[in-house]
Design a protein around this motif. Structure first.
Motif, PDB file in Angstrom:
ATOM      1  N   GLY A   1       1.117  -1.506   0.344  1.00  0.00           N
ATOM      2  CA  GLY A   1       0.386  -0.173  -0.067  1.00  0.00           C
ATOM      3  C   GLY A   1       0.777   0.682   0.188  1.00  0.00           C
ATOM      4  O   GLY A   1       0.109   2.544  -0.046  1.00  0.00           O
ATOM      5  N   HIS A   2       2.389   1.168   0.491  1.00  0.00           N
ATOM      6  CA  HIS A   2       2.578   2.217  -0.292  1.00  0.00           C
ATOM      7  C   HIS A   2       4.299   1.869  -1.347  1.00  0.00           C
ATOM      8  O   HIS A   2       4.922   2.212  -1.566  1.00  0.00           O
ATOM      9  CB  HIS A   2       4.228   2.189   1.503  1.00  0.00           C
ATOM     10  N   LEU A   3       3.674   1.703  -2.335  1.00  0.00           N
ATOM     11  CA  LEU A   3       4.818   1.228  -3.461  1.00  0.00           C
ATOM     12  C   LEU A   3       4.133   3.116  -4.138  1.00  0.00           C
ATOM     13  O   LEU A   3       2.971   3.502  -4.383  1.00  0.00           O
ATOM     14  CB  LEU A   3       4.179  -0.009  -4.174  1.00  0.00           C
ATOM     15  N   PRO A   4       5.199   3.274  -5.156  1.00  0.00           N
ATOM     16  CA  PRO A   4       5.243   3.987  -6.284  1.00  0.00           C
ATOM     17  C   PRO A   4       3.605   3.707  -6.911  1.00  0.00           C
ATOM     18  O   PRO A   4       3.405   2.690  -7.350  1.00  0.00           O
ATOM     19  CB  PRO A   4       6.099   4.311  -6.909  1.00  0.00           C
ATOM     20  N   GLY A   5       3.402   5.079  -6.908  1.00  0.00           N
ATOM     21  CA  GLY A   5       1.520   5.004  -7.777  1.00  0.00           C
ATOM     22  C   GLY A   5       0.516   4.247  -7.232  1.00  0.00           C
ATOM     23  O   GLY A   5      -0.524   4.257  -7.421  1.00  0.00           O
ATOM     24  N   ASP A   6       0.833   3.418  -6.536  1.00  0.00           N
ATOM     25  CA  ASP A   6      -0.309   3.305  -5.751  1.00  0.00           C
ATOM     26  C   ASP A   6      -1.223   5.172  -4.957  1.00  0.00           C
ATOM     27  O   ASP A   6      -1.056   6.182  -4.311  1.00  0.00           O
ATOM     28  CB  ASP A   6      -0.222   2.753  -4.290  1.00  0.00           C
ATOM     29  N   ILE A   7      -2.740   4.501  -5.314  1.00  0.00           N
ATOM     30  CA  ILE A   7      -3.312   5.697  -4.292  1.00  0.00           C
ATOM     31  C   ILE A   7      -4.065   4.844  -2.968  1.00  0.00           C
ATOM     32  O   ILE A   7      -4.434   4.381  -3.352  1.00  0.00           O
ATOM     33  CB  ILE A   7      -4.536   5.661  -5.379  1.00  0.00           C
ATOM     34  N   ARG A   8      -3.762   6.202  -2.151  1.00  0.00           N
ATOM     35  CA  ARG A   8      -4.156   5.859  -1.166  1.00  0.00           C
ATOM     36  C   ARG A   8      -4.872   7.142  -0.351  1.00  0.00           C
ATOM     37  O   ARG A   8      -4.457   8.043  -0.148  1.00  0.00           O
ATOM     38  CB  ARG A   8      -2.948   5.840  -0.158  1.00  0.00           C
ATOM     39  N   ILE A   9      -6.256   7.148   0.699  1.00  0.00           N
ATOM     40  CA  ILE A   9      -6.834   7.770   0.603  1.00  0.00           C
ATOM     41  C   ILE A   9      -7.082   7.300   2.606  1.00  0.00           C
ATOM     42  O   ILE A   9      -7.581   5.988   2.629  1.00  0.00           O
ATOM     43  CB  ILE A   9      -8.363   8.009   0.781  1.00  0.00           C
ATOM     44  N   GLU A  10      -6.582   8.233   3.306  1.00  0.00           N
ATOM     45  CA  GLU A  10      -7.160   7.619   4.369  1.00  0.00           C
ATOM     46  C   GLU A  10      -7.451   9.105   5.630  1.00  0.00           C
ATOM     47  O   GLU A  10      -7.044   9.537   5.438  1.00  0.00           O
ATOM     48  CB  GLU A  10      -5.374   7.239   5.470  1.00  0.00           C
ATOM     49  N   ARG A  11      -8.932   8.485   5.666  1.00  0.00           N
ATOM     50  CA  ARG A  11      -9.530   9.341   6.686  1.00  0.00           C
ATOM     51  C   ARG A  11      -9.904   8.605   8.246  1.00  0.00           C
ATOM     52  O   ARG A  11      -9.789   7.927   8.172  1.00  0.00           O
ATOM     53  CB  ARG A  11     -10.519  10.307   6.091  1.00  0.00           C
ATOM     54  N   GLU A  12     -10.234   9.166   9.224  1.00  0.00           N
ATOM     55  CA  GLU A  12     -11.209   8.658  10.778  1.00  0.00           C
ATOM     56  C   GLU A  12     -11.820   7.693   9.891  1.00  0.00           C
ATOM     57  O   GLU A  12     -13.021   7.522   9.222  1.00  0.00           O
ATOM     58  CB  GLU A  12     -11.377   9.474  11.223  1.00  0.00           C
ATOM     59  N   GLY A  13     -11.820   6.401  10.770  1.00  0.00           N
ATOM     60  CA  GLY A  13     -12.683   5.727   9.943  1.00  0.00           C
ATOM     61  C   GLY A  13     -12.503   4.891   8.785  1.00  0.00           C
ATOM     62  O   GLY A  13     -13.807   4.489   8.614  1.00  0.00           O
ATOM     63  N   LEU A  14     -11.798   5.435   7.836  1.00  0.00           N
ATOM     64  CA  LEU A  14     -11.739   4.433   6.241  1.00  0.00           C
ATOM     65  C   LEU A  14     -10.345   4.426   6.195  1.00  0.00           C
ATOM     66  O   LEU A  14      -9.557   5.841   6.254  1.00  0.00           O
ATOM     67  CB  LEU A  14     -12.468   5.909   5.827  1.00  0.00           C
ATOM     68  N   ARG A  15     -10.591   3.581   5.446  1.00  0.00           N
ATOM     69  CA  ARG A  15      -8.870   3.557   4.974  1.00  0.00           C
ATOM     70  C   ARG A  15      -9.129   2.927   3.390  1.00  0.00           C
ATOM     71  O   ARG A  15      -9.696   1.924   3.187  1.00  0.00           O
ATOM     72  CB  ARG A  15      -8.079   2.499   5.480  1.00  0.00           C
ATOM     73  N   VAL A  16      -8.667   3.127   2.312  1.00  0.00           N
ATOM     74  CA  VAL A  16      -8.884   2.901   0.890  1.00  0.00           C
ATOM     75  C   VAL A  16      -7.926   2.869   0.299  1.00  0.00           C
ATOM     76  O   VAL A  16      -7.047   4.285   0.233  1.00  0.00           O
ATOM     77  CB  VAL A  16      -9.529   4.249   0.013  1.00  0.00           C
ATOM     78  N   TYR A  17      -7.098   1.391  -0.444  1.00  0.00           N
ATOM     79  CA  TYR A  17      -5.638   1.451  -1.605  1.00  0.00           C
ATOM     80  C   TYR A  17      -6.564   1.240  -2.391  1.00  0.00           C
ATOM     81  O   TYR A  17      -6.825  -0.082  -2.498  1.00  0.00           O
ATOM     82  CB  TYR A  17      -5.049   0.554  -0.134  1.00  0.00           C
ATOM     83  N   ILE A  18      -5.878   1.823  -2.788  1.00  0.00           N
ATOM     84  CA  ILE A  18      -5.864   1.397  -5.047  1.00  0.00           C
ATOM     85  C   ILE A  18      -4.541   1.210  -5.712  1.00  0.00           C
ATOM     86  O   ILE A  18      -4.098   2.081  -5.732  1.00  0.00           O
ATOM     87  CB  ILE A  18      -6.786   2.707  -5.501  1.00  0.00           C
ATOM     88  N   PRO A  19      -3.917  -0.062  -5.356  1.00  0.00           N
ATOM     89  CA  PRO A  19      -3.124  -1.027  -5.976  1.00  0.00           C
ATOM     90  C   PRO A  19      -2.752  -0.337  -8.016  1.00  0.00           C
ATOM     91  O   PRO A  19      -4.521  -1.098  -8.477  1.00  0.00           O
ATOM     92  CB  PRO A  19      -2.582  -1.959  -5.994  1.00  0.00           C
ATOM     93  N   LEU A  20      -1.921   1.045  -8.355  1.00  0.00           N
ATOM     94  CA  LEU A  20      -2.221   0.553  -9.830  1.00  0.00           C
ATOM     95  C   LEU A  20      -1.052  -0.198 -10.415  1.00  0.00           C
ATOM     96  O   LEU A  20       0.252  -0.460  -9.998  1.00  0.00           O
ATOM     97  CB  LEU A  20      -2.010   1.768 -10.330  1.00  0.00           C
TER      98      LEU A  20
END
Length: 51
Positions: free
Chosen positions: A32-51
């Motif tokens: 989830g920390h790779l270059p190009g990955d989209i990470r959205i982190e908010r209170e109570g929400l985590r979204v990882y979108i690998p590309l």
């Protein structure tokens, strides 16, 4: 018969992977920390979108 063995080995692999993730979570901290990955982190929400 071969399909049964393959499913058994796949199941054992997934159990081993689950145990590793449960007891050693830092091993996969890079996920989830790779270059190009989209990470959205908010209170109570985590979204990882690998590309």
């Amino acid at each position: 018969m071969e399909l049964g063995k393959a499913l058994l080995y796949l199941g054992l692999f997934l159990v081993a992977l689950g145990i590793l993730l449960l007891y050693f979570p830092k091993l996969f901290a890079w996920f989830g920390h790779l270059p190009g990955d989209i990470r959205i982190e908010r209170e109570g929400l985590r979204v990882y979108i690998p590309l």
